[in-house]
Design a protein around this motif. Structure first.
Motif, PDB file in Angstrom:
ATOM      1  N   ARG A  71       0.838  -1.201   0.000  1.00 19.30           N
ATOM      2  CA  ARG A  71       0.000   0.000   0.000  1.00 19.30           C
ATOM      3  C   ARG A  71       0.870   1.247   0.000  1.00 19.30           C
ATOM      4  O   ARG A  71       1.834   1.340   0.752  1.00 19.30           O
ATOM      5  N   PHE A  72       0.481   2.219  -0.825  1.00 20.61           N
ATOM      6  CA  PHE A  72       1.219   3.471  -0.923  1.00 20.61           C
ATOM      7  C   PHE A  72       0.251   4.643  -0.853  1.00 20.61           C
ATOM      8  O   PHE A  72      -0.802   4.638  -1.490  1.00 20.61           O
ATOM      9  N   ARG A  73       0.674   5.649  -0.096  1.00 19.08           N
ATOM     10  CA  ARG A  73      -0.181   6.814   0.136  1.00 19.08           C
ATOM     11  C   ARG A  73       0.049   7.891  -0.905  1.00 19.08           C
ATOM     12  O   ARG A  73       1.102   7.967  -1.540  1.00 19.08           O
ATOM     13  N   ASP A  74      -0.938   8.762  -1.041  1.00 21.77           N
ATOM     14  CA  ASP A  74      -0.802   9.962  -1.849  1.00 21.77           C
ATOM     15  C   ASP A  74       0.407  10.756  -1.344  1.00 21.77           C
ATOM     16  O   ASP A  74       0.745  10.728  -0.155  1.00 21.77           O
ATOM     17  N   GLY A  75       1.075  11.474  -2.247  1.00 16.10           N
ATOM     18  CA  GLY A  75       2.317  12.153  -1.893  1.00 16.10           C
ATOM     19  C   GLY A  75       2.188  13.286  -0.906  1.00 16.10           C
ATOM     20  O   GLY A  75       3.192  13.744  -0.358  1.00 16.10           O
ATOM     21  N   LYS A  76       1.000  13.758  -0.641  1.00 17.17           N
ATOM     22  CA  LYS A  76       0.849  14.831   0.343  1.00 17.17           C
ATOM     23  C   LYS A  76       1.261  14.312   1.715  1.00 17.17           C
ATOM     24  O   LYS A  76       0.780  13.294   2.190  1.00 17.17           O
ATOM     25  N   ALA A  77       2.185  15.037   2.345  1.00 17.03           N
ATOM     26  CA  ALA A  77       2.703  14.590   3.637  1.00 17.03           C
ATOM     27  C   ALA A  77       1.630  14.688   4.716  1.00 17.03           C
ATOM     28  O   ALA A  77       0.881  15.664   4.788  1.00 17.03           O
ATOM     29  N   LEU A  78       1.566  13.669   5.559  1.00 14.56           N
ATOM     30  CA  LEU A  78       0.588  13.625   6.649  1.00 14.56           C
ATOM     31  C   LEU A  78       1.263  13.172   7.934  1.00 14.56           C
ATOM     32  O   LEU A  78       1.933  12.149   7.974  1.00 14.56           O
ATOM     33  N   ARG A  79       1.110  13.982   9.002  1.00 12.44           N
ATOM     34  CA  ARG A  79       1.490  13.514  10.325  1.00 12.44           C
ATOM     35  C   ARG A  79       0.436  12.536  10.822  1.00 12.44           C
ATOM     36  O   ARG A  79      -0.691  12.502  10.329  1.00 12.44           O
ATOM     37  N   VAL A  80       0.787  11.766  11.840  1.00 16.12           N
ATOM     38  CA  VAL A  80      -0.089  10.692  12.294  1.00 16.12           C
ATOM     39  C   VAL A  80      -1.429  11.227  12.791  1.00 16.12           C
ATOM     40  O   VAL A  80      -2.481  10.626  12.581  1.00 16.12           O
ATOM     41  N   PHE A  81      -1.420  12.392  13.451  1.00 12.72           N
ATOM     42  CA  PHE A  81      -2.674  12.923  14.007  1.00 12.72           C
ATOM     43  C   PHE A  81      -3.571  13.546  12.937  1.00 12.72           C
ATOM     44  O   PHE A  81      -4.710  13.902  13.211  1.00 12.72           O
ATOM     45  N   GLU A  82      -3.060  13.675  11.696  1.00 16.10           N
ATOM     46  CA  GLU A  82      -3.879  14.184  10.598  1.00 16.10           C
ATOM     47  C   GLU A  82      -4.509  13.059   9.789  1.00 16.10           C
ATOM     48  O   GLU A  82      -5.364  13.313   8.946  1.00 16.10           O
ATOM     49  N   ASP A  83      -4.078  11.831  10.022  1.00 13.31           N
ATOM     50  CA  ASP A  83      -4.467  10.704   9.187  1.00 13.31           C
ATOM     51  C   ASP A  83      -5.836  10.191   9.622  1.00 13.31           C
ATOM     52  O   ASP A  83      -5.944   9.314  10.475  1.00 13.31           O
ATOM     53  N   ASN A  84      -6.885  10.735   8.995  1.00 13.15           N
ATOM     54  CA  ASN A  84      -8.245  10.472   9.476  1.00 13.15           C
ATOM     55  C   ASN A  84      -8.923   9.285   8.805  1.00 13.15           C
ATOM     56  O   ASN A  84      -9.912   8.763   9.318  1.00 13.15           O
ATOM     57  N   HIS A  85      -8.433   8.863   7.659  1.00 10.73           N
ATOM     58  CA  HIS A  85      -9.088   7.766   6.950  1.00 10.73           C
ATOM     59  C   HIS A  85      -8.674   6.435   7.576  1.00 10.73           C
ATOM     60  O   HIS A  85      -7.491   6.193   7.821  1.00 10.73           O
ATOM     61  N   HIS A  86      -9.642   5.554   7.815  1.00  9.23           N
ATOM     62  CA  HIS A  86      -9.339   4.318   8.533  1.00  9.23           C
ATOM     63  C   HIS A  86      -8.350   3.443   7.782  1.00  9.23           C
ATOM     64  O   HIS A  86      -7.463   2.818   8.370  1.00  9.23           O
ATOM     65  N   LEU A  87      -8.462   3.401   6.436  1.00  8.79           N
ATOM     66  CA  LEU A  87      -7.518   2.591   5.671  1.00  8.79           C
ATOM     67  C   LEU A  87      -6.135   3.230   5.651  1.00  8.79           C
ATOM     68  O   LEU A  87      -5.115   2.543   5.622  1.00  8.79           O
ATOM     69  N   GLY A  88      -6.112   4.565   5.692  1.00  8.54           N
ATOM     70  CA  GLY A  88      -4.830   5.261   5.768  1.00  8.54           C
ATOM     71  C   GLY A  88      -4.110   4.937   7.061  1.00  8.54           C
ATOM     72  O   GLY A  88      -2.913   4.634   7.066  1.00  8.54           O
TER      73      GLY A  88
END
Length: 670
Positions: A114-131
């Motif tokens: 699994r690979f995420r979209d290139g926009k950087a996300l800190r852990v507390f911003e990661d709201n999607h359950h699959l993310g």
């Protein structure tokens, strides 16, 4: 039905190609696609090295904002599973939005990745359950792949690996790097035309014999060293701009164990030692970490390593001149203080013992500990604790390139029981670890931060200190870059405090790199953005510019053995007036020790053809516009500094190139 346009970029490195079938699944906020076999017009050549291939994925309805993609591959019947290096995947949605998914990974198995979209996300911003789920899975896998190991007691921990091929694919050498490294290592003696001398255990008969060997391979600077190694001004210059510029300090009070008097150093009363110290014109180099270290036995002979104290004076011509040398820490009748007014060979052999001490101190403290071992700690902690989508990963990943494999090889080829340093250096063996452990115990955070270090050593106003001049400029440029990137992602101190992945990264560094020693000043957690910016600046500087400063000039200054003997095989004189050229030649290392040292320093100084200079981010991890603009500005500042340094070097008798950004490697890769 709605259509998604998928573009897959296969990497351009050797053996990137896969002939396996590749599958993709798109996952969005409003649903996910079926697992789609990527079959295009190119057929089997869709995923060859450097290919850019386009595909279409149809879905009944829009998936909303894309969160991640899933990639996997399957081998065809009768075909073996191969390794595929995917650079990135771009997806254009039916709404016209373009999503970039940085990959830059070897996919070697048939598992789903699994690979995420290139926009950087800190852990507390990661709201999607699959993310969040993919983030957790990635960290769990990384904790398995990157495990800590203790190579020796009381030194920074390393990565556990059985051999280079057991390292994860993403941190292994490229084919080019592997081939060139093995070639240089195996042919070093041949390339230097030293074959046949590597087993010669004789002493040197005369300087001309050393010169005939040295003439096989010269650099512009090593040739200068050969011509000027006996000169006091050049001896002093090397403390500022040689490969060990981190020891010298301004001296305001003489150490109690270094009883130098005015009459010794200013016999004609032209100056007062006390007055010159007040003016900031007296400098000290103290090799106390080497005191009492057990020395090596080479060719069946005991070796000698001193722990000198060196006093230097900035003269009216602004040259740094040695004025007193004591070769052992404890003053005594059989430990004379050598002076420039002594006989030629008394003074020269005293300087030779200092240069040999400097080699051992430099290799173990300035080079191995403070760049290689710390860079490995920074890298392992990053790769264990920080997911690809995190801004810190994007920022630091290029500065980990090849570090884990080069350090594995250093442990095997240099400091193992059969390693070159163990066999041929004066401190090789037990003494080597004593010096390392002492160096660790005196390691401080401030000494790793160049502006703090220069101030603490009182070296702000020393003339002709190009390591400082160039290094502070590089530090400032890196600091502005890091501040720009991290301030974009962290708008407040509270965001730093609640980033659990960031806090785990620094805690691992504190525990495994600095062995939980609070007195080092290394933070155990970050509470402010400014703290984070300074620490990350130090990490990038250490892995790039500082390593270049202590590594790249090794053959320049060590290729001519009399300037940097890696070991000495007679004790220093205990009384003055007993030393001659014959004594000095008998003190030098044997022929085989000399040529092994030359070959090793040649290997460690040789730049690879796939060298990546400071500031280059070949992997396109940053996808947002503002960070990409900050990165571009960073690169332009480095280019401008490079031009300034090159223009200055044209005016210098000895050019200082080691911190020219164009010559600084992005990571500890050699």
């Amino acid at each position: 039905m709605v259509r998604y346009k998928v573009t897959v970029f296969t990497g351009d490195c050797l053996n990137s190609t896969t002939l396996n079938n590749v599958f993709i699944k798109l996952v969005g906020t409003d649903g996910e696609s079926d697992r789609k076999w990527l079959v295009g017009l190119k057929g089997a050549s869709s995923f060859v090295r450097g290919a850019v291939s386009k595909f279409k994925v149809f879905c009944p309805t829009s998936l909303g904002n894309l969160v991640l993609i899933e990639l996997d591959k399957k081998s065809l019947p009768l075909f073996l599973e191969d390794a595929w290096f995917c650079a990135k995947v771009e997806v254009k949605s039916p709404e016209g939005n373009i999503y970039s998914f940085p990959i830059y990974r070897w996919i070697t198995d048939s598992k789903v990745h699994r690979f995420r979209d290139g926009k950087a996300l800190r852990v507390f911003e990661d709201n999607h359950h699959l993310g969040r789920y993919s983030r957790q899975q990635e960290i769990q896998q990384r904790e398995e792949d990157y495990r800590w190991d203790a190579y020796a007691e009381k030194i920074p921990h390393s990565m556990k690996a059985e051999n280079p091929s057991s390292l994860p694919y993403e941190v292994q050498f490229s084919f080019t790097k592997t081939t060139e490294f093995l070639y240089t290592a195996s042919t070093g003696l041949t390339e230097l035309k030293l074959k046949g001398l590597d087993n010669c255990k004789k002493k040197w008969d005369n300087i001309d014999s050393i010169n005939r060997v040295f003439c096989c391979k010269k650099t512009e600077i090593s040739e200068y060293v050969q011509e000027h190694w006996k000169e006091d001004a050049f001896f002093g210059y090397q403390f500022l701009n040689g490969v060990n510029p981190i020891l010298i300090q301004c001296c305001t009070t003489l150490p109690s164990n270094f009883p130098v008097t005015n009459d010794m150093v200013f016999p004609h009363g032209q100056c007062s030692l006390a007055d010159e110290m007040k003016k900031g014109n007296i400098f000290l180099c103290d090799y106390k970490r080497l005191d009492g270290v057990k020395t090596n036995t080479i060719n069946g002979k005991k070796q000698y390593l001193m722990a000198p104290l060196v006093l230097l004076h900035k003269d009216p011509d602004e040259k740094l001149m040695p004025i007193a040398i004591q070769l052992k820490q404890n003053p005594s009748d059989d430990n004379p203080i050598f002076l420039p007014t002594d006989s030629e060979y008394d003074w020269l052999i005293a300087k030779t013992f200092v240069r040999s001490a400097d080699f051992n101190h430099h290799q173990l403290n300035a080079h191995l500990l403070r760049t290689h071992l710390l860079a490995e700690v920074f890298a392992v902690s990053l790769l264990r604790n920080v997911p690809m989508v995190h801004p810190l990963y994007k920022l630091l990943k290029p500065h980990t390139r090849y570090t884990l494999q080069i350090n594995f090889l250093a442990r095997r080829l240099l400091i193992s029981d059969t390693g070159a340093f163990t066999q041929f250096a004066g401190s090789g063996g037990e003494g080597m670890f004593t010096i390392l452990q002492r160096s660790v115990s005196s390691l401080t955070y401030s000494s790793l931060c160049m502006p703090d270090d220069i101030a603490e050593r009182g070296l702000e106003a020393v003339p002709n200190f190009f390591y400082r001049d160039d290094g502070l400029k590089v530090w400032d440029i890196i600091h502005r870059f890091v501040q720009g990137i991290l301030s974009y992602y962290y708008k407040s101190d509270s965001e730093v405090q609640q980033d659990s992945e960031l806090q785990k990264w620094i805690l691992d560094i504190f525990e495994h790199g600095f062995l939980s020693q609070a007195e080092t000043g290394i933070p155990q957690r970050f509470t402010r953005v400014t703290e984070l910016v300074k620490f990350v600046t130090m990490v990038i500087f250490t892995c790039s510019a500082q390593h270049a400063a202590v590594n790249s000039g090794q053959y320049d200054y060590g290729g001519w053995m009399p300037n940097t003997p890696i070991s000495l095989q007679l004790p220093p004189p205990t009384t003055k007036g007993t030393t001659s050229e014959a004594t000095m030649l008998a003190t030098f290392p044997d022929v085989n020790v000399t040529v092994q040292g030359m070959a090793t320093m040649w290997l460690l100084s040789k730049q690879s053809s796939d060298f990546v200079p400071l500031g280059q981010y070949p992997e396109d991890h940053f996808t947002e516009e503002i960070p990409r603009k900050i990165l571009k500005d960073f690169q332009m500042e480095l280019e401008d500094l490079s031009l300034v340094i090159r223009a200055r070097n044209k005016r210098l008798e000895v050019p200082y190139t080691y911190m020219d950004p164009a010559q600084v490697e992005n990571s500890v890769a050699i």
